[in-house]
Design a protein around this motif. Structure first.
Motif, mmCIF file in Angstrom:
data_model
loop_
_atom_site.group_PDB
_atom_site.id
_atom_site.type_symbol
_atom_site.label_atom_id
_atom_site.label_comp_id
_atom_site.label_asym_id
_atom_site.label_seq_id
_atom_site.Cartn_x
_atom_site.Cartn_y
_atom_site.Cartn_z
ATOM 1 N N TYR A 182 0.889 -1.165 0.000
ATOM 2 C CA TYR A 182 0.000 0.000 0.000
ATOM 3 C C TYR A 182 0.930 1.218 0.000
ATOM 4 C CZ TYR A 182 -4.406 2.472 0.778
ATOM 5 O OH TYR A 182 -5.495 3.282 0.638
ATOM 6 N N ASN A 183 0.643 2.260 0.706
ATOM 7 C CA ASN A 183 1.486 3.455 0.639
ATOM 8 C C ASN A 183 2.778 3.333 1.442
ATOM 9 O OD1 ASN A 183 -0.194 4.926 -1.066
ATOM 10 N ND2 ASN A 183 -1.461 5.647 0.636
ATOM 11 N N SER A 184 2.805 2.397 2.368
ATOM 12 C CA SER A 184 3.948 2.271 3.272
ATOM 13 C C SER A 184 4.819 1.076 2.894
ATOM 14 C CB SER A 184 3.457 2.119 4.712
ATOM 15 O OG SER A 184 2.689 3.240 5.101
ATOM 16 N N ARG A 185 5.916 0.943 3.577
ATOM 17 C CA ARG A 185 6.860 -0.148 3.357
ATOM 18 C C ARG A 185 6.363 -1.425 4.015
ATOM 19 N NH1 ARG A 185 12.460 1.622 5.404
ATOM 20 N NH2 ARG A 185 12.233 2.934 3.541
ATOM 21 N N ASN A 186 6.582 -2.545 3.327
ATOM 22 C CA ASN A 186 6.385 -3.842 3.958
ATOM 23 C C ASN A 186 7.576 -4.737 3.589
ATOM 24 O OD1 ASN A 186 5.895 -4.929 1.369
ATOM 25 N ND2 ASN A 186 3.662 -4.806 1.601
ATOM 26 N N LEU A 187 7.517 -6.008 3.882
ATOM 27 C CA LEU A 187 8.652 -6.896 3.630
ATOM 28 C C LEU A 187 8.895 -7.140 2.141
ATOM 29 C CD1 LEU A 187 8.194 -9.558 6.460
ATOM 30 C CD2 LEU A 187 9.827 -7.655 6.389
ATOM 31 N N ILE A 188 7.907 -6.803 1.321
ATOM 32 C CA ILE A 188 8.032 -7.012 -0.127
ATOM 33 C C ILE A 188 8.733 -5.840 -0.807
ATOM 34 C CG2 ILE A 188 6.670 -7.164 -2.264
ATOM 35 C CD1 ILE A 188 4.640 -8.817 -0.640
ATOM 36 N N GLY A 189 8.321 -4.616 -0.427
ATOM 37 C CA GLY A 189 8.853 -3.432 -1.081
ATOM 38 C C GLY A 189 8.354 -2.170 -0.405
ATOM 39 N N ASN A 190 8.346 -1.088 -1.157
ATOM 40 C CA ASN A 190 8.002 0.217 -0.599
ATOM 41 C C ASN A 190 6.767 0.822 -1.247
ATOM 42 O OD1 ASN A 190 10.362 1.311 1.305
ATOM 43 N ND2 ASN A 190 11.265 0.041 -0.298
ATOM 44 N N GLY A 191 6.041 1.602 -0.445
ATOM 45 C CA GLY A 191 4.842 2.261 -0.916
ATOM 46 C C GLY A 191 5.105 3.642 -1.484
ATOM 47 N N ALA A 192 4.072 4.199 -2.093
ATOM 48 C CA ALA A 192 4.205 5.441 -2.841
ATOM 49 C C ALA A 192 4.565 6.644 -1.981
ATOM 50 C CB ALA A 192 2.910 5.727 -3.604
ATOM 51 N N THR A 193 4.204 6.624 -0.703
ATOM 52 C CA THR A 193 4.461 7.801 0.127
ATOM 53 C C THR A 193 5.596 7.589 1.127
ATOM 54 O OG1 THR A 193 2.724 7.164 1.706
ATOM 55 C CG2 THR A 193 2.078 8.603 -0.106
ATOM 56 N N GLU A 194 6.370 6.514 0.969
ATOM 57 C CA GLU A 194 7.568 6.349 1.787
ATOM 58 C C GLU A 194 8.646 7.353 1.351
ATOM 59 O OE1 GLU A 194 8.524 4.801 4.379
ATOM 60 O OE2 GLU A 194 7.061 3.217 4.728
ATOM 61 N N ARG A 195 9.485 7.756 2.300
ATOM 62 C CA ARG A 195 10.536 8.742 2.006
ATOM 63 C C ARG A 195 11.563 8.198 1.029
ATOM 64 N NH1 ARG A 195 15.440 10.119 4.303
ATOM 65 N NH2 ARG A 195 15.218 8.448 5.849
ATOM 66 N N ARG A 196 11.894 6.912 1.152
ATOM 67 C CA ARG A 196 12.857 6.274 0.272
ATOM 68 C C ARG A 196 12.283 4.955 -0.247
ATOM 69 N NH1 ARG A 196 18.776 6.015 2.878
ATOM 70 N NH2 ARG A 196 19.133 5.179 0.768
ATOM 71 N N ASP A 197 12.774 4.530 -1.400
ATOM 72 C CA ASP A 197 12.289 3.289 -1.994
ATOM 73 C C ASP A 197 13.480 2.486 -2.505
ATOM 74 O OD1 ASP A 197 11.071 1.247 -3.342
ATOM 75 O OD2 ASP A 197 10.010 2.496 -4.793
ATOM 76 N N GLU A 198 13.777 1.407 -1.795
ATOM 77 C CA GLU A 198 14.890 0.542 -2.195
ATOM 78 C C GLU A 198 14.454 -0.576 -3.133
ATOM 79 O OE1 GLU A 198 14.195 1.260 1.024
ATOM 80 O OE2 GLU A 198 15.810 2.688 1.447
ATOM 81 N N GLY A 199 13.194 -0.613 -3.489
ATOM 82 C CA GLY A 199 12.726 -1.604 -4.436
ATOM 83 C C GLY A 199 12.297 -2.912 -3.807
#
Length: 390
Positions: A182-199
Protein backbone atom coordinates in the motif's frame (compact mmCIF):
# COMPACT_ATOMS: atom_id res chain seq x y z
CA UNK A 1 -37.63 15.01 18.64
CA UNK A 2 -37.29 18.30 16.78
CA UNK A 3 -39.87 18.88 14.07
CA UNK A 4 -37.97 19.60 10.87
CA UNK A 5 -38.15 18.71 7.20
CA UNK A 6 -35.59 15.97 6.54
CA UNK A 7 -32.99 16.46 3.83
CA UNK A 8 -32.54 13.68 1.26
CA UNK A 9 -29.05 12.70 0.21
CA UNK A 10 -28.13 11.88 -3.38
CA UNK A 11 -27.58 8.26 -2.29
CA UNK A 12 -31.06 8.02 -0.75
CA UNK A 13 -32.68 9.75 -3.71
CA UNK A 14 -31.16 7.35 -6.23
CA UNK A 15 -31.99 4.28 -4.18
CA UNK A 16 -35.58 5.47 -3.78
CA UNK A 17 -35.77 6.20 -7.48
CA UNK A 18 -34.62 2.69 -8.28
CA UNK A 19 -37.20 1.26 -5.89
CA UNK A 20 -40.05 2.75 -7.91
CA UNK A 21 -38.56 1.76 -11.24
CA UNK A 22 -37.41 5.08 -12.72
CA UNK A 23 -33.71 4.25 -12.75
CA UNK A 24 -33.90 3.07 -16.35
CA UNK A 25 -33.25 4.45 -19.80
CA UNK A 26 -36.03 6.90 -20.56
CA UNK A 27 -37.69 7.54 -23.92
CA UNK A 28 -35.74 9.55 -26.49
CA UNK A 29 -35.65 13.30 -25.98
CA UNK A 30 -36.56 15.77 -28.72
CA UNK A 31 -32.90 16.35 -29.62
CA UNK A 32 -32.21 13.42 -31.91
CA UNK A 33 -29.85 10.71 -30.78
CA UNK A 34 -29.73 11.73 -27.13
CA UNK A 35 -31.29 10.01 -24.13
CA UNK A 36 -31.79 10.78 -20.48
CA UNK A 37 -30.84 8.12 -17.94
CA UNK A 38 -32.15 7.36 -14.46
CA UNK A 39 -35.09 9.77 -14.65
CA UNK A 40 -32.83 12.64 -13.57
CA UNK A 41 -33.09 16.13 -15.11
CA UNK A 42 -29.52 16.02 -16.50
CA UNK A 43 -27.29 15.07 -18.13
CA UNK A 44 -28.35 13.43 -21.37
CA UNK A 45 -26.20 10.91 -23.18
CA UNK A 46 -25.78 10.19 -26.86
CA UNK A 47 -27.16 6.99 -28.31
CA UNK A 48 -23.56 6.08 -29.17
CA UNK A 49 -22.37 6.43 -25.56
CA UNK A 50 -25.29 4.41 -24.21
CA UNK A 51 -24.75 1.68 -26.78
CA UNK A 52 -21.03 1.50 -25.97
CA UNK A 53 -21.66 1.02 -22.26
CA UNK A 54 -24.49 -1.44 -22.77
CA UNK A 55 -22.60 -3.72 -25.17
CA UNK A 56 -19.24 -3.59 -23.38
CA UNK A 57 -18.16 -5.79 -20.50
CA UNK A 58 -17.56 -2.82 -18.19
CA UNK A 59 -14.88 -3.44 -15.57
CA UNK A 60 -13.96 -1.01 -12.79
CA UNK A 61 -10.65 -2.34 -11.53
CA UNK A 62 -10.89 -0.48 -8.23
CA UNK A 63 -14.34 0.26 -6.90
CA UNK A 64 -15.54 -0.71 -3.45
CA UNK A 65 -19.23 -1.44 -3.12
CA UNK A 66 -19.71 1.37 -0.63
CA UNK A 67 -17.62 3.92 1.24
CA UNK A 68 -20.27 3.90 3.95
CA UNK A 69 -18.43 1.13 5.77
CA UNK A 70 -21.22 0.23 8.23
CA UNK A 71 -23.43 -0.54 5.21
CA UNK A 72 -20.78 -2.91 3.84
CA UNK A 73 -20.47 -4.66 7.18
CA UNK A 74 -24.27 -5.02 7.33
CA UNK A 75 -24.44 -6.57 3.84
CA UNK A 76 -21.66 -9.00 4.63
CA UNK A 77 -23.16 -10.11 7.92
CA UNK A 78 -26.72 -10.29 6.57
CA UNK A 79 -26.79 -10.49 2.74
CA UNK A 80 -30.57 -10.21 2.74
CA UNK A 81 -30.18 -6.55 3.80
CA UNK A 82 -28.67 -5.82 0.35
CA UNK A 83 -31.99 -4.73 -1.08
CA UNK A 84 -33.38 -5.00 -4.58
CA UNK A 85 -33.38 -1.20 -4.84
CA UNK A 86 -29.69 -1.03 -3.94
CA UNK A 87 -28.89 -3.85 -6.37
CA UNK A 88 -30.76 -2.05 -9.16
CA UNK A 89 -28.54 1.02 -8.78
CA UNK A 90 -25.54 -1.26 -9.34
CA UNK A 91 -27.16 -2.80 -12.41
CA UNK A 92 -28.14 0.57 -13.86
CA UNK A 93 -24.61 1.91 -13.40
CA UNK A 94 -23.52 -0.08 -16.43
CA UNK A 95 -20.58 -1.52 -14.48
CA UNK A 96 -20.58 -5.30 -14.79
CA UNK A 97 -17.44 -6.19 -12.83
CA UNK A 98 -16.19 -4.58 -9.62
CA UNK A 99 -12.80 -5.04 -7.94
CA UNK A 100 -13.62 -3.91 -4.35
CA UNK A 101 -10.12 -4.17 -2.89
CA UNK A 102 -9.18 -2.25 0.26
CA UNK A 103 -5.88 -1.53 1.98
CA UNK A 104 -5.19 -3.78 4.97
CA UNK A 105 -1.97 -4.09 6.92
CA UNK A 106 -0.22 -4.09 10.25
CA UNK A 107 0.79 -6.76 12.72
CA UNK A 108 -2.42 -8.76 12.14
CA UNK A 109 -2.58 -8.39 8.34
CA UNK A 110 -3.02 -12.15 7.89
CA UNK A 111 -6.03 -12.30 10.22
CA UNK A 112 -7.52 -9.17 8.63
CA UNK A 113 -7.23 -10.73 5.19
CA UNK A 114 -8.86 -13.96 6.36
CA UNK A 115 -11.78 -11.97 7.70
CA UNK A 116 -12.03 -9.81 4.57
CA UNK A 117 -12.27 -12.76 2.20
CA UNK A 118 -14.54 -14.80 4.45
CA UNK A 119 -16.98 -11.90 4.77
CA UNK A 120 -16.97 -11.23 1.03
CA UNK A 121 -17.46 -14.91 0.24
CA UNK A 122 -20.38 -15.02 2.65
CA UNK A 123 -21.91 -11.90 1.06
CA UNK A 124 -21.60 -13.35 -2.45
CA UNK A 125 -22.92 -16.78 -1.42
CA UNK A 126 -25.83 -15.19 0.41
CA UNK A 127 -26.66 -13.01 -2.63
CA UNK A 128 -26.14 -15.63 -5.33
CA UNK A 129 -29.14 -14.39 -7.32
CA UNK A 130 -27.49 -10.97 -7.62
CA UNK A 131 -23.73 -11.44 -7.24
CA UNK A 132 -21.12 -13.74 -8.72
CA UNK A 133 -17.41 -14.16 -8.02
CA UNK A 134 -14.95 -14.05 -10.89
CA UNK A 135 -12.61 -17.00 -10.45
CA UNK A 136 -11.44 -17.66 -14.01
CA UNK A 137 -11.42 -16.13 -17.47
CA UNK A 138 -14.42 -18.27 -18.41
CA UNK A 139 -16.51 -16.35 -15.87
CA UNK A 140 -16.18 -13.17 -17.95
CA UNK A 141 -18.18 -14.78 -20.77
CA UNK A 142 -21.28 -15.26 -18.62
CA UNK A 143 -21.41 -12.02 -16.62
CA UNK A 144 -23.74 -10.01 -18.82
CA UNK A 145 -26.08 -12.90 -19.57
CA UNK A 146 -26.33 -13.68 -15.87
CA UNK A 147 -27.73 -10.21 -15.11
CA UNK A 148 -25.62 -10.30 -11.96
CA UNK A 149 -22.92 -8.00 -10.62
CA UNK A 150 -19.54 -9.71 -10.75
CA UNK A 151 -16.78 -9.28 -8.18
CA UNK A 152 -13.04 -9.82 -8.51
CA UNK A 153 -11.63 -10.34 -5.03
CA UNK A 154 -8.34 -8.66 -4.21
CA UNK A 155 -6.47 -6.57 -1.67
CA UNK A 156 -4.50 -3.35 -1.89
CA UNK A 157 -1.56 -4.82 0.00
CA UNK A 158 0.31 -8.14 0.15
CA UNK A 159 1.33 -7.96 3.78
CA UNK A 160 -0.85 -10.97 4.53
CA UNK A 161 1.56 -13.15 2.55
CA UNK A 162 3.87 -14.32 5.33
CA UNK A 163 5.49 -16.88 3.04
CA UNK A 164 5.01 -17.92 -0.62
CA UNK A 165 2.62 -20.75 0.30
CA UNK A 166 0.17 -18.13 1.57
CA UNK A 167 -0.29 -16.98 -2.02
CA UNK A 168 -1.70 -20.41 -2.85
CA UNK A 169 -3.85 -20.39 0.28
CA UNK A 170 -5.50 -17.04 -0.47
CA UNK A 171 -5.87 -17.94 -4.14
CA UNK A 172 -7.95 -20.89 -2.95
CA UNK A 173 -10.09 -18.46 -0.94
CA UNK A 174 -10.86 -16.54 -4.14
CA UNK A 175 -8.18 -13.84 -4.24
CA UNK A 176 -7.22 -13.06 -7.83
CA UNK A 177 -5.39 -9.71 -7.51
CA UNK A 178 -3.00 -8.27 -4.94
CA UNK A 179 -1.12 -5.02 -4.73
CA UNK A 180 2.40 -5.64 -3.51
CA UNK A 181 2.38 -2.68 -1.11
CA UNK A 182 0.00 0.00 0.00
CA UNK A 183 1.49 3.46 0.64
CA UNK A 184 3.95 2.27 3.27
CA UNK A 185 6.86 -0.15 3.36
CA UNK A 186 6.38 -3.84 3.96
CA UNK A 187 8.65 -6.90 3.63
CA UNK A 188 8.03 -7.01 -0.13
CA UNK A 189 8.85 -3.43 -1.08
CA UNK A 190 8.00 0.22 -0.60
CA UNK A 191 4.84 2.26 -0.92
CA UNK A 192 4.21 5.44 -2.84
CA UNK A 193 4.46 7.80 0.13
CA UNK A 194 7.57 6.35 1.79
CA UNK A 195 10.54 8.74 2.01
CA UNK A 196 12.86 6.27 0.27
CA UNK A 197 12.29 3.29 -1.99
CA UNK A 198 14.89 0.54 -2.20
CA UNK A 199 12.73 -1.60 -4.44
CA UNK A 200 11.66 -5.25 -4.22
CA UNK A 201 13.31 -7.43 -1.55
CA UNK A 202 14.41 -11.04 -2.04
CA UNK A 203 11.25 -12.06 -0.17
CA UNK A 204 9.22 -9.89 -2.53
CA UNK A 205 10.82 -11.56 -5.54
CA UNK A 206 9.74 -14.95 -4.16
CA UNK A 207 6.17 -13.67 -3.69
CA UNK A 208 6.09 -12.35 -7.25
CA UNK A 209 7.34 -15.68 -8.56
CA UNK A 210 4.62 -17.57 -6.67
CA UNK A 211 1.92 -15.13 -7.82
CA UNK A 212 3.02 -15.76 -11.41
CA UNK A 213 2.84 -19.52 -10.90
CA UNK A 214 -0.64 -19.61 -9.36
CA UNK A 215 -2.05 -16.96 -11.69
CA UNK A 216 -2.69 -14.13 -9.24
CA UNK A 217 -2.44 -10.66 -10.76
CA UNK A 218 0.25 -8.31 -9.42
CA UNK A 219 -0.87 -4.71 -8.88
CA UNK A 220 1.57 -1.84 -8.24
CA UNK A 221 -0.86 1.11 -8.01
CA UNK A 222 0.32 2.24 -4.55
CA UNK A 223 3.95 1.12 -4.91
CA UNK A 224 6.94 3.45 -4.88
CA UNK A 225 8.78 4.16 -8.11
CA UNK A 226 11.63 1.65 -7.73
CA UNK A 227 9.31 -1.03 -6.38
CA UNK A 228 7.00 -0.46 -9.35
CA UNK A 229 9.78 -0.83 -11.92
CA UNK A 230 11.28 -3.83 -10.10
CA UNK A 231 7.92 -5.61 -10.25
CA UNK A 232 7.74 -5.16 -14.01
CA UNK A 233 11.31 -6.45 -14.35
CA UNK A 234 10.84 -9.47 -12.09
CA UNK A 235 7.40 -10.67 -13.18
CA UNK A 236 7.11 -13.13 -16.04
CA UNK A 237 3.50 -12.07 -16.53
CA UNK A 238 1.94 -8.61 -17.08
CA UNK A 239 1.84 -6.34 -14.02
CA UNK A 240 -1.27 -4.23 -13.47
CA UNK A 241 -1.64 -0.61 -12.45
CA UNK A 242 -5.32 -0.83 -11.57
CA UNK A 243 -5.86 2.74 -10.38
CA UNK A 244 -3.37 5.54 -10.86
CA UNK A 245 -2.72 8.50 -13.14
CA UNK A 246 0.08 10.33 -14.94
CA UNK A 247 2.46 12.15 -12.62
CA UNK A 248 3.50 14.64 -15.28
CA UNK A 249 -0.06 16.03 -15.35
CA UNK A 250 -0.50 16.32 -11.56
CA UNK A 251 2.59 18.27 -10.52
CA UNK A 252 4.47 15.21 -9.29
CA UNK A 253 1.84 13.59 -7.05
CA UNK A 254 3.51 10.51 -5.47
CA UNK A 255 0.47 8.29 -6.05
CA UNK A 256 0.67 8.86 -9.79
CA UNK A 257 3.02 7.02 -12.12
CA UNK A 258 6.05 8.32 -14.00
CA UNK A 259 6.24 8.07 -17.76
CA UNK A 260 8.94 5.42 -17.22
CA UNK A 261 6.44 3.26 -15.34
CA UNK A 262 3.78 3.86 -18.00
CA UNK A 263 6.25 2.73 -20.68
CA UNK A 264 6.82 -0.42 -18.59
CA UNK A 265 3.07 -1.07 -18.85
CA UNK A 266 3.43 -1.26 -22.63
CA UNK A 267 6.51 -3.49 -22.47
CA UNK A 268 4.63 -5.81 -20.09
CA UNK A 269 1.59 -5.88 -22.36
CA UNK A 270 -0.47 -4.63 -19.45
CA UNK A 271 -3.04 -1.95 -18.59
CA UNK A 272 -3.21 1.15 -16.40
CA UNK A 273 -6.60 2.13 -14.95
CA UNK A 274 -7.24 5.87 -14.73
CA UNK A 275 -8.91 7.29 -11.62
CA UNK A 276 -10.96 10.44 -11.11
CA UNK A 277 -9.63 11.15 -7.60
CA UNK A 278 -9.23 14.91 -7.64
CA UNK A 279 -5.67 15.33 -6.38
CA UNK A 280 -4.41 12.53 -8.59
CA UNK A 281 -5.81 14.38 -11.61
CA UNK A 282 -4.65 17.97 -10.99
CA UNK A 283 -3.03 19.92 -8.19
CA UNK A 284 -5.21 23.01 -8.51
CA UNK A 285 -8.69 24.21 -9.35
CA UNK A 286 -10.58 23.89 -11.49
CA UNK A 287 -10.26 20.12 -11.76
CA UNK A 288 -12.84 18.70 -14.14
CA UNK A 289 -13.67 15.61 -16.12
CA UNK A 290 -11.74 17.19 -18.99
CA UNK A 291 -8.57 17.10 -16.90
CA UNK A 292 -9.22 13.43 -16.13
CA UNK A 293 -9.61 12.79 -19.85
CA UNK A 294 -6.20 14.42 -20.33
CA UNK A 295 -4.72 11.45 -18.44
CA UNK A 296 -6.36 9.01 -20.85
CA UNK A 297 -4.94 11.04 -23.73
CA UNK A 298 -1.44 11.13 -22.24
CA UNK A 299 -1.31 7.35 -21.82
CA UNK A 300 -2.86 6.80 -25.24
CA UNK A 301 -0.27 8.99 -26.95
CA UNK A 302 2.60 7.45 -24.97
CA UNK A 303 1.78 3.72 -25.26
CA UNK A 304 -1.57 3.34 -27.06
CA UNK A 305 -5.26 3.12 -26.04
CA UNK A 306 -5.05 -0.68 -25.83
CA UNK A 307 -3.21 -0.20 -22.52
CA UNK A 308 -5.94 1.92 -20.90
CA UNK A 309 -8.69 1.00 -18.48
CA UNK A 310 -10.72 2.38 -15.58
CA UNK A 311 -9.97 2.12 -11.87
CA UNK A 312 -12.22 4.79 -10.40
CA UNK A 313 -11.06 4.33 -6.78
CA UNK A 314 -14.51 5.23 -5.43
CA UNK A 315 -17.84 3.59 -4.78
CA UNK A 316 -20.86 4.47 -6.91
CA UNK A 317 -21.35 7.81 -5.16
CA UNK A 318 -17.86 9.07 -4.38
CA UNK A 319 -15.91 10.20 -1.36
CA UNK A 320 -17.72 13.50 -1.01
CA UNK A 321 -21.00 11.66 -0.39
CA UNK A 322 -19.53 9.78 2.59
CA UNK A 323 -20.87 10.50 6.07
CA UNK A 324 -18.83 13.46 7.33
CA UNK A 325 -17.19 11.61 10.22
CA UNK A 326 -16.11 8.72 7.99
CA UNK A 327 -14.70 11.17 5.46
CA UNK A 328 -12.74 12.89 8.22
CA UNK A 329 -11.35 9.57 9.45
CA UNK A 330 -10.37 8.55 5.93
CA UNK A 331 -8.43 11.78 5.33
CA UNK A 332 -6.64 11.40 8.66
CA UNK A 333 -5.23 8.06 7.57
CA UNK A 334 -2.96 9.53 4.89
CA UNK A 335 0.20 11.60 4.83
CA UNK A 336 0.19 15.27 3.93
CA UNK A 337 1.70 14.43 0.55
CA UNK A 338 -1.73 13.22 -0.54
CA UNK A 339 -2.75 16.86 -0.80
CA UNK A 340 -6.43 16.59 0.07
CA UNK A 341 -8.55 19.59 -0.93
CA UNK A 342 -12.13 20.47 -0.08
CA UNK A 343 -13.43 17.89 -2.55
CA UNK A 344 -11.98 14.52 -3.43
CA UNK A 345 -14.25 13.65 -6.37
CA UNK A 346 -14.67 15.25 -9.76
CA UNK A 347 -18.14 16.30 -10.83
CA UNK A 348 -19.25 14.04 -13.66
CA UNK A 349 -17.30 11.05 -12.34
CA UNK A 350 -18.82 10.93 -8.85
CA UNK A 351 -22.11 9.13 -9.38
CA UNK A 352 -23.50 5.75 -10.46
CA UNK A 353 -23.74 6.62 -14.16
CA UNK A 354 -20.15 7.82 -14.44
CA UNK A 355 -19.29 5.23 -17.08
CA UNK A 356 -21.73 6.96 -19.41
CA UNK A 357 -20.00 10.29 -18.74
CA UNK A 358 -16.66 8.67 -19.43
CA UNK A 359 -17.87 7.11 -22.68
CA UNK A 360 -19.24 10.50 -23.74
CA UNK A 361 -15.92 12.15 -22.86
CA UNK A 362 -13.92 9.59 -24.83
CA UNK A 363 -16.22 10.20 -27.80
CA UNK A 364 -15.46 13.93 -27.52
CA UNK A 365 -11.75 13.07 -27.55
CA UNK A 366 -12.24 11.16 -30.84
CA UNK A 367 -11.57 7.64 -29.59
CA UNK A 368 -12.94 4.88 -31.81
CA UNK A 369 -15.72 2.58 -30.64
CA UNK A 370 -13.26 -0.32 -30.45
CA UNK A 371 -10.87 1.70 -28.29
CA UNK A 372 -13.67 2.87 -25.98
CA UNK A 373 -14.90 -0.70 -25.52
CA UNK A 374 -11.35 -1.65 -24.62
CA UNK A 375 -11.02 1.17 -22.11
CA UNK A 376 -14.38 0.37 -20.51
CA UNK A 377 -13.26 -3.17 -19.77
CA UNK A 378 -11.99 -5.08 -22.77
CA UNK A 379 -8.34 -4.25 -22.11
CA UNK A 380 -8.42 -5.41 -18.49
CA UNK A 381 -10.28 -8.54 -19.58
CA UNK A 382 -7.53 -9.27 -22.12
CA UNK A 383 -4.64 -8.86 -19.69
CA UNK A 384 -6.37 -10.76 -16.87
CA UNK A 385 -6.93 -13.60 -19.33
CA UNK A 386 -3.15 -13.69 -19.92
CA UNK A 387 -2.32 -13.55 -16.20
CA UNK A 388 -4.88 -16.11 -15.06
CA UNK A 389 -4.06 -18.61 -17.81
CA UNK A 390 -1.21 -21.01 -16.98
Amino acid sequence: MADQTPSISRRTLLVQAAAVGIATVAAPMINLGRYQLFGQPAPQYSARAISLVQRSLVIDMLSVFTLNFPDQAKWEANPETFTEAEFKVFLDSGINVFHPAVGLGGANAYEQALEFFSRWNAFIAGSDERLMRIDSVQDFTRVKASKKIAVILGLQNAQHFRRPDDVNFFYNLGQRVSQLTYNSRNLIGNGATERRDEGISDFGAAIIDRMNKVGMAIDVSHCGDRTTLDAFELSKKPVLITHSNCRVLANGHPRDKTDEAILAVKKSGSVIGITGVRMFVRDREPTTIEHALDHFDHVSKLIGPEHLGVGSDIDLYGYDAMPAELNKQLRAGYKGSYGFREKIDIEGLNHPRRMFDLAEGLIRRKYSDANIEGILGGNFRRVLTQIWTA
